[in-house]
Design an enzyme around this catalytic site. Structure first.
Site, PDB file in Angstrom:
ATOM      1  CB  THR A 179     116.634   5.862 -11.989  1.00  0.00           C
ATOM      2  OG1 THR A 179     116.701   4.750 -11.310  1.00  0.00           O
ATOM      3  CG2 THR A 179     115.331   6.051 -12.563  1.00  0.00           C
ATOM      4  CB  VAL A 208     107.663  -3.129 -10.609  1.00  0.00           C
ATOM      5  CG1 VAL A 208     107.445  -1.676 -11.131  1.00  0.00           C
ATOM      6  CG2 VAL A 208     107.498  -4.006 -11.750  1.00  0.00           C
ATOM      7  CB  THR A 229     117.855   8.348  -8.883  1.00  0.00           C
ATOM      8  OG1 THR A 229     118.785   7.086  -9.126  1.00  0.00           O
ATOM      9  CG2 THR A 229     118.420   9.372  -8.495  1.00  0.00           C
TER      10      THR A 229
END
Length: 331
Positions: A179, A208, A229
């Protein structure tokens, strides 16, 4: 808080299996992109712009760079598509916007911001989010724009492992990382956070993760801003970003302790791993992670961008090295 503050910007480009054997050209490119993201974001803060402007300026740089799992260079789903998620939040107003499962939005972070500023909603997904992007004049591109050969090959390896039903630990762990995120403190003393991701290699069923979920991977209030992250399912179950900020704002815990307790104790105790960046209203920075490395960068009063990747590079957290048991995920 309305007194003048020294602006600060902190970014991450993912945590996980980051080894010293990284190709030197790639490492140089990653450090250059992170430096540019810090410079572009900090220029906004120096011009007296709000924290959210610094967050989106920094993250568009990382979304546009194929070395990060966000925007161009996003990983592929099981079906060979790119599905991107992003979120932004302003701490002083608790305004937030997020998008999930978009395929054609060049800069998902800009769409998340448009959701926050130009809709009455917080979260839009899939085709509806892209319809809104069109109405807002947010750049849409052909899905092929996001494809890189490296990400495609990662999917092929993962698909092969699916067939053999023998996940390789390194690859299994690597699926969960990559991320990009930013947190900023502006000269008005206001905080903002943003996170953008291409999700997880080989993910299925429209999965998701935590990045676009307000409170899980992205959160800001008046005292604290966090972007995570890592293995998203664990950040969702612990509402990790929100918990860090609640420890700071409600319990009065120092930022670095609050962030380390959630990221390096709570999440690994459940079998997850990853990292986060956090910033408080005094400009204190925390960058805890329990993996072999985390792409991370910061810029403050001296205006000098600092970038670190490996565990032995100093950062403002000065966190201790990760315990060996936390460096690989359970399947």
């Amino acid at each position: 808080m309305s007194h003048a503050t020294s602006p600060v910007l902190v970014i991450h480009g993912g945590a996980g299996v980051i080894k010293r054997e990284m190709n030197p050209a790639r490492e140089k490119a990653v450090r250059a992109a992170m430096t540019k993201a810090l410079q572009d974001g900090y220029a906004q803060l120096k011009a007296g712009k709000p924290a959210i402007d610094a967050v989106t300026a920094a993250l568009t740089v990382l979304e546009d760079d194929p070395n990060f799992n966000a925007g161009r260079g996003s990983v592929f789903t099981h079906d060979g598509k790119n599905e991107m998620d992003a979120a932004v939040m302003e701490g002083d107003t608790l305004s937030a916007g997020s998008v999930a499962g978009v395929h054609r939005v060049k800069n998902p972070i800009l769409l998340a911001r448009a959701v926050m500023e130009h809709s009455s909603h917080v979260m839009l997904v899939g085709d509806g989010a892209e319809e809104f992007a069109k109405e807002q004049g947010i750049a849409l591109v052909d899905p092929s724009y996001f494809r890189t050969e490296e990400r495609w090959q990662q999917l092929q390896r993962a698909l092969k492992e699916d067939e053999q039903k023998k996940p390789h630990a390194d690859l299994e762990t690597a699926k969960h990382f990559g991320t990009v995120g930013a947190v900023a403190l502006d000269s008005q003393g206001h905080l903002a956070a943003g996170t953008s991701t291409g999700g997880m290699t080989d993910k299925r069923w429209g999965r998701v993760g935590d990045s676009p979920i307000i409170g899980a991977g992205t959160y800001a209030n008046a005292q604290c801003a966090v972007s995570g992250t890592g293995w998203g399912e664990f950040y969702m179950r612990t509402v990790a970003a929100h918990e860090i900020c609640m420890r700071v704002s409600m319990l009065g815990e120092p930022l670095q302790r609050a962030a380390a307790e959630v990221i390096n104790q709570e999440i690994p105790s459940m079998g997850g791993n990853g990292g986060a960046i956090a910033l408080d209203g005094n400009g204190t920075i925390a960058m805890p992670y329990n993996t072999e490395g985390m792409y991370r960068g910061w810029i403050g009063a001296d205006g000098v961008p600092h970038v670190a990747i490996y565990d032995d590079e100093p950062d403002p957290s000065n966190h201790p090295p990760a315990p060996a048991s936390a460096s690989s995920s359970s399947e």
